[in-house]
Design an enzyme around this catalytic site. Structure first.
Site, PDB file in Angstrom:
ATOM      1  N   ARG A 266      -0.034  14.572  13.543  1.00  0.00           N
ATOM      2  CA  ARG A 266       0.696  13.953  12.539  1.00  0.00           C
ATOM      3  C   ARG A 266       0.952  15.455  11.504  1.00  0.00           C
ATOM      4  O   ARG A 266       0.229  15.370  10.649  1.00  0.00           O
ATOM      5  CB  ARG A 266       0.260  12.978  11.724  1.00  0.00           C
ATOM      6  CG  ARG A 266       0.037  11.661  12.597  1.00  0.00           C
ATOM      7  CD  ARG A 266      -0.751  10.492  11.606  1.00  0.00           C
ATOM      8  NE  ARG A 266       0.334   9.850  10.793  1.00  0.00           N
ATOM      9  CZ  ARG A 266       0.053   8.704   9.980  1.00  0.00           C
ATOM     10  NH1 ARG A 266      -1.207   8.334  10.044  1.00  0.00           N
ATOM     11  NH2 ARG A 266       1.016   8.160   9.258  1.00  0.00           N
ATOM     12  N   PRO A 267       1.853  16.091  11.760  1.00  0.00           N
ATOM     13  CA  PRO A 267       1.912  17.352  11.320  1.00  0.00           C
ATOM     14  C   PRO A 267       2.480  17.004   9.642  1.00  0.00           C
ATOM     15  O   PRO A 267       3.015  16.110   9.584  1.00  0.00           O
ATOM     16  CB  PRO A 267       3.114  17.999  12.033  1.00  0.00           C
ATOM     17  CG  PRO A 267       3.981  17.166  12.767  1.00  0.00           C
ATOM     18  CD  PRO A 267       2.709  15.791  12.905  1.00  0.00           C
TER      19      PRO A 267
ATOM     20  N   CYS B 295      -5.770   7.996   9.712  1.00  0.00           N
ATOM     21  CA  CYS B 295      -6.080   7.251  11.149  1.00  0.00           C
ATOM     22  C   CYS B 295      -5.598   8.176  12.067  1.00  0.00           C
ATOM     23  O   CYS B 295      -4.921   9.019  12.282  1.00  0.00           O
ATOM     24  CB  CYS B 295      -5.002   5.865  11.122  1.00  0.00           C
ATOM     25  SG  CYS B 295      -5.667   4.655  10.644  1.00  0.00           S
TER      26      CYS B 295
ATOM     27  N   ASP C 298       4.491   0.178  11.997  1.00  0.00           N
ATOM     28  CA  ASP C 298       3.182  -0.311  11.502  1.00  0.00           C
ATOM     29  C   ASP C 298       3.202  -1.785  11.959  1.00  0.00           C
ATOM     30  O   ASP C 298       1.979  -2.325  11.539  1.00  0.00           O
ATOM     31  CB  ASP C 298       3.227  -0.096  10.109  1.00  0.00           C
ATOM     32  CG  ASP C 298       2.906   0.962   9.570  1.00  0.00           C
ATOM     33  OD1 ASP C 298       2.677   2.033  10.250  1.00  0.00           O
ATOM     34  OD2 ASP C 298       3.024   1.447   8.228  1.00  0.00           O
TER      35      ASP C 298
ATOM     36  N   LYS D 133       0.869  -1.202  -0.052  1.00  0.00           N
ATOM     37  CA  LYS D 133       0.055  -0.099   0.029  1.00  0.00           C
ATOM     38  C   LYS D 133       0.896   1.291  -0.032  1.00  0.00           C
ATOM     39  O   LYS D 133       0.736   2.301  -0.698  1.00  0.00           O
ATOM     40  CB  LYS D 133      -1.053  -0.053   1.363  1.00  0.00           C
ATOM     41  CG  LYS D 133      -1.581   1.389   1.544  1.00  0.00           C
ATOM     42  CD  LYS D 133      -2.319   1.332   2.804  1.00  0.00           C
ATOM     43  CE  LYS D 133      -1.630   1.549   4.114  1.00  0.00           C
ATOM     44  NZ  LYS D 133      -1.719   3.143   4.200  1.00  0.00           N
ATOM     45  N   ASN D 134       1.908   1.366   1.009  1.00  0.00           N
ATOM     46  CA  ASN D 134       2.728   2.545   0.958  1.00  0.00           C
ATOM     47  C   ASN D 134       3.599   2.740  -0.335  1.00  0.00           C
ATOM     48  O   ASN D 134       4.099   3.935  -0.324  1.00  0.00           O
ATOM     49  CB  ASN D 134       3.487   2.066   2.300  1.00  0.00           C
ATOM     50  CG  ASN D 134       2.530   2.613   3.560  1.00  0.00           C
ATOM     51  OD1 ASN D 134       1.491   2.775   3.387  1.00  0.00           O
ATOM     52  ND2 ASN D 134       3.197   2.386   4.640  1.00  0.00           N
TER      53      ASN D 134
ATOM     54  N   ARG E  96      -8.193  -0.535   4.558  1.00  0.00           N
ATOM     55  CA  ARG E  96      -7.616   0.593   4.132  1.00  0.00           C
ATOM     56  C   ARG E  96      -6.203  -0.199   3.718  1.00  0.00           C
ATOM     57  O   ARG E  96      -5.571   0.457   2.906  1.00  0.00           O
ATOM     58  CB  ARG E  96      -7.416   1.626   5.056  1.00  0.00           C
ATOM     59  CG  ARG E  96      -8.705   2.399   5.506  1.00  0.00           C
ATOM     60  CD  ARG E  96      -8.283   3.503   6.536  1.00  0.00           C
ATOM     61  NE  ARG E  96      -6.842   4.257   6.085  1.00  0.00           N
ATOM     62  CZ  ARG E  96      -6.477   5.209   6.708  1.00  0.00           C
ATOM     63  NH1 ARG E  96      -6.646   5.426   7.833  1.00  0.00           N
ATOM     64  NH2 ARG E  96      -5.363   5.900   6.023  1.00  0.00           N
TER      65      ARG E  96
HETATM   66  C1  UD1 Z   1       4.411   6.833   6.587  1.00  0.00           C
HETATM   67  C2  UD1 Z   1       3.482   5.315   6.293  1.00  0.00           C
HETATM   68  C3  UD1 Z   1       2.995   4.819   7.643  1.00  0.00           C
HETATM   69  C4  UD1 Z   1       4.009   4.507   8.568  1.00  0.00           C
HETATM   70  C5  UD1 Z   1       4.740   6.078   8.709  1.00  0.00           C
HETATM   71  C6  UD1 Z   1       6.037   5.490   9.499  1.00  0.00           C
HETATM   72  C7  UD1 Z   1       2.714   5.735   4.010  1.00  0.00           C
HETATM   73  C8  UD1 Z   1       1.256   5.945   3.280  1.00  0.00           C
HETATM   74  N1  UD1 Z   1       2.396   5.786   5.478  1.00  0.00           N
HETATM   75  O1  UD1 Z   1       3.367   7.559   7.085  1.00  0.00           O
HETATM   76  O2  UD1 Z   1       2.311   3.548   7.432  1.00  0.00           O
HETATM   77  O3  UD1 Z   1       3.439   4.212   9.924  1.00  0.00           O
HETATM   78  O4  UD1 Z   1       5.458   6.357   7.399  1.00  0.00           O
HETATM   79  O5  UD1 Z   1       6.848   4.774   9.424  1.00  0.00           O
HETATM   80  O6  UD1 Z   1       3.724   5.474   3.683  1.00  0.00           O
HETATM   81  N2  UD1 Z   1       6.393  14.218  11.105  1.00  0.00           N
HETATM   82  C9  UD1 Z   1       6.705  15.581  11.294  1.00  0.00           C
HETATM   83  N3  UD1 Z   1       6.245  16.617  10.588  1.00  0.00           N
HETATM   84  C10 UD1 Z   1       6.088  16.166   8.992  1.00  0.00           C
HETATM   85  C11 UD1 Z   1       5.850  14.823   8.972  1.00  0.00           C
HETATM   86  C12 UD1 Z   1       6.167  13.827   9.862  1.00  0.00           C
HETATM   87  O7  UD1 Z   1       7.112  16.026  12.597  1.00  0.00           O
HETATM   88  O8  UD1 Z   1       5.918  17.154   8.331  1.00  0.00           O
HETATM   89  C13 UD1 Z   1       6.826  13.246  12.057  1.00  0.00           C
HETATM   90  C14 UD1 Z   1       5.279  12.442  12.444  1.00  0.00           C
HETATM   91  O9  UD1 Z   1       4.582  13.155  13.130  1.00  0.00           O
HETATM   92  C15 UD1 Z   1       6.000  11.067  12.815  1.00  0.00           C
HETATM   93  C16 UD1 Z   1       7.323  11.020  12.009  1.00  0.00           C
HETATM   94  O10 UD1 Z   1       7.735  12.165  11.664  1.00  0.00           O
HETATM   95  O11 UD1 Z   1       6.103  11.425  14.215  1.00  0.00           O
HETATM   96  C17 UD1 Z   1       7.359  10.047  11.028  1.00  0.00           C
HETATM   97  O12 UD1 Z   1       6.127  10.102  10.250  1.00  0.00           O
HETATM   98  P1  UD1 Z   1       6.322   9.993   8.652  1.00  0.00           P
HETATM   99  O13 UD1 Z   1       7.394   9.070   8.319  1.00  0.00           O
HETATM  100  O14 UD1 Z   1       5.988  11.379   7.944  1.00  0.00           O
HETATM  101  O15 UD1 Z   1       4.868   9.218   8.372  1.00  0.00           O
HETATM  102  P2  UD1 Z   1       4.103   9.128   7.245  1.00  0.00           P
HETATM  103  O16 UD1 Z   1       4.543   9.531   5.844  1.00  0.00           O
HETATM  104  O17 UD1 Z   1       2.906   9.865   7.577  1.00  0.00           O
END
Ligand code: UD1
Length: 424
Positions: A127-128, A122, A313, A28-29, A405
Site C-alpha cells: 500500500r504505497p 491491515c 471493502d 469510519k473512513n 477497527r
Molecule cells: C481507502 C479506505 C479503504 C479502502 C480504500 C479503497 C480509508 C481510511 N480507507 O484506503 O478502506 O479499501 O480506500 O477504496 O478511507 N495507491 C498507490 N499509491 C498511493 C496510494 C494508493 O499506488 O500513494 C494504490 C493502492 O495501492 C491501491 C489503490 O491505490 O491499490 C487505492 O488505494 P487508496 O484509494 O489510496 O486506499 P486508501 O486511501 O489507503
C-alpha cells in the site's frame, strides 16, 4: 498479569434468523480524515455521529499527542485544535493504522517542518504512499525519506498545484484537499477519488470556510483561503457497515429494516443483493427494508472498482453471502493485491472457494459448518462473522481486534437483531 497476552474472540451460534431495526453507525473512513482536517481550524470542532472504533481512538491519540484536546459525548466528538505543540508523530502512533498518513497534509498546513514515520495498517499487500508524497512535493514540500521516516519541510509557503493522480486514491485525494485548503492559490486534482467520504470531507472543510468545488467528481478544485474556522458537522452513515449487515441478513434469510443509510452511496451494492434474490424497498422519509429469500442466488460476477464501482471493502462480506448462494460467483479484486486472507478461513467453515491471483471462484454450498477461525484483516473479520451467522453450530472467531477497527459494538448490534453472538 505481566507478560500475559489477553486475546478476545467471538463465539457465534449460527442459524438464527435476524429481525428488527438497525441504525448504521457513522462512517469510519469519513471520521478519520475529518479529524485530521480539524487541525486546520485552530479551535473547537463538533463532530456528530462519530463511531467508537479503535481506528478513531488511534486518530485521537495522534491529535492529543501533538497537543490538541478531544472529548466524547455519546457519538459526538469535540476536538479543540487551537493549541498544537508538537510537529512530530512517533512511529508507535503512526504504525497503528495506514490512514495515519492523512495527518501529513494537515500537519504540513500547520507547521513549516513535520516529521513522521511511514504508516502501518491491515495487510492487504503493498500500500504505497507515493501519490501522497508526489502531490505534496508539487505543492512545495521538500520530503526526505530515510530509515522509515518522513522529514518534510516548506521553505516558502505551501502553494496550489495541478495534480493528476495516476490512480484515484482516496487517501491521496483527501491529503491534497486538506493541504490545499489553506495553501496559496488554486489546486486542481484530476482523476480524483469520488467516494462519498471525499464529499463528506469537502462538506466539513467548506463548513470551516474552505472553497472546494467538484468533490465527488473526477476533478476537484480547491481555492486556498487564508485560514479556516471551526465548524459543526455530522458524519455520513457507514456504507460498508451497511453492506456487511445486509450480508448478515442475506445469509440468515432475514428481514431487517435499516434506519440510517444513504441509498445513493450503495448504488453498486444494492443491485448485487437484488441479483441474489433479496428484496429492497426504500421507505419514504429515509430508511430501507431488506428482505432475504430462503436460499440466495449467486450474484455471478463481482469486480471491485473505485467508487462508484463495487467497493473493495464490501468484497469479503459479500463473499460469505456468495459462499451459501446457489451457483458459481466469480470475484475479481482490482484494488488491492492481497485481499483474500479470509478465503482459507471461509473454507474451514465449509465454503468452496478457489483463488488464482486476483480472481476467486466461489461455488455456493447449501450450508456452512462451524469451525474455529482466525481473522487477519478488518473486512475479512467481518466476513467470518457473517459466515458464522449462517453456519450450523458454534463457531469461534479470533482477531476481534481487527473487527473493532471498523465496526462499533458489532456483537451488540447483531445480538439486538437476534443473533447469538458474544465476545469472550
Ligand atoms: C481507502 C479506505 C479503504 C479502502 C480504500 C479503497 C480509508 C481510511 N480507507 O484506503 O478502506 O479499501 O480506500 O477504496 O478511507 N495507491 C498507490 N499509491 C498511493 C496510494 C494508493 O499506488 O500513494 C494504490 C493502492 O495501492 C491501491 C489503490 O491505490 O491499490 C487505492 O488505494 P487508496 O484509494 O489510496 O486506499 P486508501 O486511501 O489507503
Amino acid at each position: 498479569m505481566k507478560g500475559c497476552l489477553v486475546v478476545s474472540m467471538y463465539v457465534v451460534e449460527g442459524g438464527r434468523t435476524l429481525s428488527g431495526e438497525v441504525r448504521v453507525q457513522g462512517s469510519k473512513n469519513s471520521t478519520l480524515p475529518i479529524l485530521a482536517a480539524s487541525l486546520l481550524c485552530c479551535g473547537e470542532s463538533v463532530l456528530f455521529n462519530c463511531p467508537r472504533l479503535s481506528d478513531v481512538d488511534a486518530t485521537l491519540s495522534i491529535l492529543r499527542y501533538i497537543g490538541c484536546s478531544a472529548r466524547r459525548e455519546g457519538d459526538t466528538l469535540i476536538v479543540d485544535t487551537a493549541s498544537v505543540t508538537r510537529n512530530v508523530i512517533p512511529s508507535g502512533l503512526m504504525h497503528r493504522m495506514r490512514s495515519s498518513i492523512i495527518f501529513l497534509g494537515a500537519m504540513i498546513a500547520r507547521f513549516d517542518r513535520v516529521k513522521m514515520s511511514f504508516p502501518g495498517g491491515c495487510e492487504l499487500g503493498p500500500r504505497p504512499i507515493d501519490l501522497h508524497l508526489n502531490a505534496l512535493r508539487e505543492m512545495g514540500v521538500a520530503i526526505s525519506e530515510e530509515h522509515g521516516e518522513l522529514d518534510c519541510c516548506i521553505s516558502d509557503r505551501l502553494h496550489g498545484a495541478k495534480i493528476a493522480l495516476t490512480v484515484p486514491s482516496v487517501g491521496a485525494t483527501e491529503n491534497i484537499m486538506i493541504a490545499a485548503a489553506t495553501a496559496d492559490g488554486t489546486t486542481v486534482i484530476s482523476n480524483a477519488a469520488r467516494e462519498p467520504e471525499i464529499t463528506d470531507l469537502a462538506d466539513y472543510l467548506t463548513a470551516c470556510g474552505a472553497k472546494i468545488s467538484g468533490a465527488g467528481e473526477s476533478t476537484v478544485i480547491i481555492d486556498g483561503v487564508k485560514r479556516l474556522h471551526p465548524a459543526t458537522h455530522a458524519i455520513i452513515p457507514d456504507r460498508i457497515v451497511a453492506a456487511t449487515l445486509m450480508s448478515a441478513a442475506a445469509v440468515t434469510g432475514s428481514d431487517i429494516r435499516f434506519t440510517s443509510i444513504i441509498p445513493s452511496h450503495l448504488e453498486s451494492v444494492l443491485p448485487v443483493f437484488r441479483d441474489c434474490g433479496c428484496e429492497i424497498e426504500m421507505i419514504s422519509g429515509g430508511g430501507m427494508v431488506f428482505r432475504s429469500p430462503y436460499r440466495l442466488q449467486s450474484p455471478r460476477l463481482i469486480r471491485t472498482m473505485p467508487y462508484p464501482g463495487f467497493p473493495t471493502d464490501a468484497q469479503a462480506p459479500l463473499m460469505s453471502a456468495a459462499a451459501v448462494a446457489d451457483g458459481l460467483t466469480v470475484f475479481v479484486e482490482n484494488m488491492f493485491e492481497s485481499r483474500y486472507s479470509h478465503v482459507s478461513e471461509l473454507c474451514r467453515l465449509g465454503a468452496d472457494i478457489r483463488v488464482e491471483g486476483r480472481v476467486a471462484v466461489v461455488d455456493g454450498v447449501r450450508r456452512l459448518l462451524s469451525a474455529h477461525v482466525r481473522a487477519r484483516d478488518l473486512r475479512g473479520a467481518a466476513a467470518l462473522v457473517v459466515a458464522a451467522l449462517s453456519a450450523r453450530g458454534k463457531s469461534e472467531i479470533e482477531g476481534v481486534e481487527y473487527l473493532e477497527r471498523g465496526y462499533e459494538d458489532f456483537e451488540l448490534v447483531l445480538s439486538a437483531l437476534g443473533a447469538e453472538m458474544k465476545k469472550v
